[in-house]
Design an enzyme around this catalytic site. Structure first.
Site, short mmCIF file in Angstrom:
data_model
loop_
_atom_site.label_atom_id
_atom_site.label_comp_id
_atom_site.label_asym_id
_atom_site.label_seq_id
_atom_site.Cartn_x
_atom_site.Cartn_y
_atom_site.Cartn_z
N CYS A 99 -40.36 -59.47 -16.23
CA CYS A 99 -39.96 -58.30 -15.44
C CYS A 99 -41.21 -57.63 -14.85
CB CYS A 99 -39.20 -57.33 -16.33
SG CYS A 99 -38.80 -55.78 -15.57
N GLY A 100 -42.25 -57.53 -15.68
CA GLY A 100 -43.51 -56.95 -15.19
C GLY A 100 -44.10 -57.79 -14.09
N TRP B 21 -42.70 -59.74 -12.10
CA TRP B 21 -41.88 -59.69 -10.88
C TRP B 21 -42.43 -58.64 -9.92
CZ3 TRP B 21 -38.98 -55.85 -8.54
CH2 TRP B 21 -38.13 -56.27 -7.51
N HIS B 22 -42.99 -57.56 -10.50
CA HIS B 22 -43.50 -56.48 -9.66
C HIS B 22 -44.79 -56.84 -8.95
CE1 HIS B 22 -40.65 -54.25 -12.18
NE2 HIS B 22 -40.57 -53.41 -11.16
N GLY B 23 -45.47 -57.85 -9.43
CA GLY B 23 -46.71 -58.26 -8.78
C GLY B 23 -47.42 -59.31 -9.62
#
Lengths: 393, 400
Positions: free
Chosen positions: B316-317, B319-321
């Protein structure tokens, strides 16, 4: 059962839907339409007269630096307020002619006004990080188109000249003037603009043009700036206005209130400034001949004929420390660039090489004392130009 | 800033005028599809559209053929596309670079040379929606028959920029309704929602300017102002992200289409678990359904559950970058979630606590304040390199 992440709460009705439940759509649509049209009308009304109070110059707190973009129409109205009987002297260019380092009451352009007398009206539209081919030049062009007797004075700042278009801070003003049909015809400028905007990487410029076109009809920038100037400003935060971020800009005074006499800034990081000085002395004028020729080509003839471009030398406090090679390059470049300007059809003068260290407040900016010297040189030239154009006998 | 560009407002004005004018469903579908393609072409350029169209065709074909192998193939293609465009440089730098730093650097440089300057617009959203679609088809859900419906599901312009991540089972029926009839109440609420979104974006940008200036002077601030700045950071990301979601949901609603909610007052959460049920809901439910549960979820004992949560949150983390600070932010939240679940489980053993009003109130206040401190400290990891984040955290806690 707890799954740890992502419990769905999507069955709850969002607050906005609950608020919307109380709306009557026809009334709401009418309110939206009336609000939209009223805003456009208010913007239109606000742009019909001069909004400035006691205008002296565009200081930091009413400029792009603090996210305050005065529109082309607002500047046009400011200039239109000058009686038609007077010769309008528009000052453009960089922070040097804006008068950074000079208090408003001792600003060089005020002294120029005093020297020229009541037949003239001097309006200082030079900007920090501005250039001769921006903002003031477009404002002057608009007034020439309006049939007024105009002269334009600018300096060739250290930034130099960027071909038409570009993403420098004040190009919005060009597009704004263009969209409002304030500028003189210049087919070659139109052609250069078309070539420039067709480049794929110029999406920001195309966006700027679209903004200006929409603003022509909807007046949102005019309304926003007018409201910000007279009432409150919400567009953005900047550390320069951090003490009073929501104050009407008209209530904020020019930050240059202290006398910055020669030597005030000059000892600030001497080594760094010397490097900048050497860079300016050489790179500033590199390829200037081609740049100036191009500028001459795209500038409409009536404006070019009425322009005086001033070259101001760098402070001798620094040039004194130049090597012999750097010093002669500085001189040669100044002379060559002034010559290039003349060749391109502009009236041009280079000054300041014999000025003293206290005629400057730092490497490039002129002190109040230097400002008087500037007036001594510029005033007779302005009078001469007025005579040449038949404005005075 | 796509939704705040002048081009977009000109586009949206023309689109909605036509959309409301045309009342025939099929004509509306064609208009919407043309608008989606124009939107993607304008903001991503032909080079950004081509990979998305290819991936879309592949996903559609795999879904139509169905079966375990084809859907797995489609999912793998989607994931590889995402890895290729978004994570290849990161993998070269951090994977190879971890063992052989020089080789890592040269590989990353070479990879940068092959890759286009920018990944196709919204590639993460495309991939997540395609994976969701194929996963559901593999589980036995009905595949989308009409290529037009599939194209509209994939390219629906309001959700292209920042989600919400749609589910086709909910989206298509809603789209069908919107194409056949748009209620004036939906248009009104949609406009209101867009206006709220724009307002939030303005506030976020305003806060962003303050943060941008003061973050460089963090050490010079008094303790109170440091916490003030941390709160500004937390509010800014909420307003920025939820503002975009509001605009997306509002624009869809103006077409009569419902998109899933993405934010529900996340800063009212009293535990990290609750926070993730309120923050970026469409992403957290996606991670739950397509990462956490397939990994085993909570079914294989507490240890495995914890590991699964950590893996899911690390992804999930990321995914943000594509950077370590995002992965760390994810793991930080994973650990917070495990701790939060542990505390909740302990509390469940003492039902008397639940029944006492005073204890419950104190618990809620303590839960809320500790969750907020936890979440806000997490934003430091999200926005800054690890060393800067730790320095800022130290200053916030007045540690030497």
């Amino acid at each position: 059962m707890r799954q740890g992440i992502g419990h769905s709460t999507s069955d709850r009705v969002p607050l906005i839907d609950r608020i919307g439940g109380f709306l009557s759509p026809p009334v709401f649509f009418c309110a939206v339409a009336i609000g939209f049209l009223s805003s456009a009308l208010l913007g239109n009304r606000s742009a019909q007269f001069n909004m400035f109070r006691n205008f002296v110059r565009i200081h930091q707190l009413i400029g792009t630096e603090t996210l305050f973009d005065v529109t082309a129409l607002q500047i046009h109205r400011l200039l239109q307020e000058v009686p038609a009987s007077k010769i309008l002297v528009v000052v453009g260019g960089s922070s040097r002619l804006n008068g950074v380092g000079q208090r408003p009451q001792e600003l060089w352009s005020r002294h120029l006004q005093e020297r020229l007398g009541a037949d003239y009206a001097v309006v200082n539209l030079a900007l920090r990080a501005g250039a001769a081919d921006q903002f003031g030049s477009h404002a002057a062009e608009a007034m020439i188109k309006a049939g007024r007797r105009v002269l334009y004075i600018a300096d060739w700042g250290p930034i130099g000249f960027v071909p038409v278009g570009g993403q420098r801070p004040y190009w919005y003003f060009f597009y704004d003037s263009l969209a409002r049909d304030l500028l003189l015809d210049s087919p070659i400028r139109d052609q250069r603009l078309e070539e420039f905007e067709s480049r794929p990487e110029q999406a920001v410029t195309r966006e700027l043009r679209l903004r200006s076109r929409l603003n022509r009809w909807l007046y949102f920038n005019d309304l926003w700036t007018y409201a910000g100037y007279h009432y409150a400003f919400f567009a953005g935060w900047d550390w320069l206005i951090s003490e009073n971020p929501f104050a009407a800009r008209s209530t904020l005074s020019d930050p240059e209130q202290a006398e910055a006499v020669g030597g005030f800034y000059r000892f600030y990081d001497f080594e760094q400034t010397m490097r900048t000085a050497a860079l300016f002395a050489s790179a500033q004028f590199a390829n200037s001949f081609d740049q100036v020729t191009e500028w001459g080509r795209i500038t409409p003839t009536p404006l070019r004929d009425r322009s005086l471009i001033v070259w101001i030398a760098l402070s001798p406090f620094y040039t004194h420390h130049f090597s012999g090679e750097d010093r002669s390059r500085h001189t040669d470049n100044m002379v060559a660039s002034a010559e290039a300007l003349r060749h391109a059809g502009f009236r041009s003068i280079e000054i300041g090489r014999d000025w003293a260290a206290d005629d400057f407040v730092d490497l490039v900016h002129v002190s109040e004392k230097g400002g008087r010297k500037l007036v001594d040189v510029v005033a007779p030239l302005v009078t001469q130009m007025a005579r040449d154009h038949g404005y005075i006998q | 800033m796509i939704f705040l560009s002048y081009w977009f407002w000109a586009f949206a004005s023309a689109f909605f005028a036509l959309y409301w004018l045309v009342t025939v469903s099929i004509a509306r579908s064609c208009l919407l599809l043309a608008a989606c393609i124009a939107f993607q072409l304008h903001f991503a350029g032909p080079a950004g559209v081509f990979p998305v169209i290819l991936l879309g065709i592949l996903t559609y074909v795999c879904g139509r053929i169905g079966g375990h192998t084809m859907t797995t193939l489609g999912i793998a293609a989607s994931v590889l596309t995402l890895v290729f465009y978004k994570y290849l440089v990161f993998l070269a730098e951090s994977g190879i670079g971890l063992v052989l730093p020089e080789l890592g650097k040269s590989t990353a440089l070479a990879v940068r040379g092959w890759l286009p300057e920018m990944a196709p617009l919204g590639i993460s959203f495309f991939v997540f929606e395609f994976v969701h679609y194929l996963f559901e088809v593999r589980k036995g859900q009905v595949a989308i028959r009409s290529p037009m419906s599939f194209a509209l599901f994939g390219l629906f312009w309001p959700s292209l920029v920042a989600g919400p991540i749609k589910r086709y089972q909910q989206f298509l029926p809603s789209l069908g309704k919107g194409l056949s009839r748009v209620a004036s109440a939906d248009v009104a609420i949609g406009i209101l929602r867009v206006a709220f979104g724009v307002l939030k974006k303005f506030v976020a940008d305003y806060l962003g300017q303050i943060i941008h200036y003061w973050q460089d002077h963090f050490a010079e601030l008094s303790l109170g102002w440091r916490w003030g700045l941390l709160i500004a950071i937390a509010l800014r990301i909420l307003f920025d992200f939820s503002g975009y979601s509001d605009m997306a949901i509002g624009f869809a609603q103006m077409m009569g289409v419902r998109l899933p909610e993405n934010f529900r007052w996340p800063y009212l959460a009293t535990s990290p678990t609750e926070f993730w049920s309120r923050w970026h809901i469409s992403l957290s439910t996606w991670i739950r359904d397509y990462v956490y549960i397939p990994l085993g979820g909570g079914r294989r004992g507490p240890l495995r559950r914890g590991v699964n949560a950590l893996v899911a949150f690390a992804l999930c983390g990321l995914w943000h970058g594509a950077a370590w600070n995002f992965a760390l932010w994810g793991i930080y939240h994973g650990l917070g979630l495990i701790a939060s679940l542990g505390i909740e489980r302990c509390a469940d053993r003492f039902p008397v606590l639940e029944r006492n009003m005073a204890i419950r109130s104190v618990g809620a206040i303590v839960g809320w304040s500790s969750t907020m401190v936890f979440v806000m400290m997490g934003w430091l990891l999200f926005f800054y390199p690890l060393s800067t984040a730790l320095d800022m955290a130290r200053l916030l806690l007045s540690l030497p």
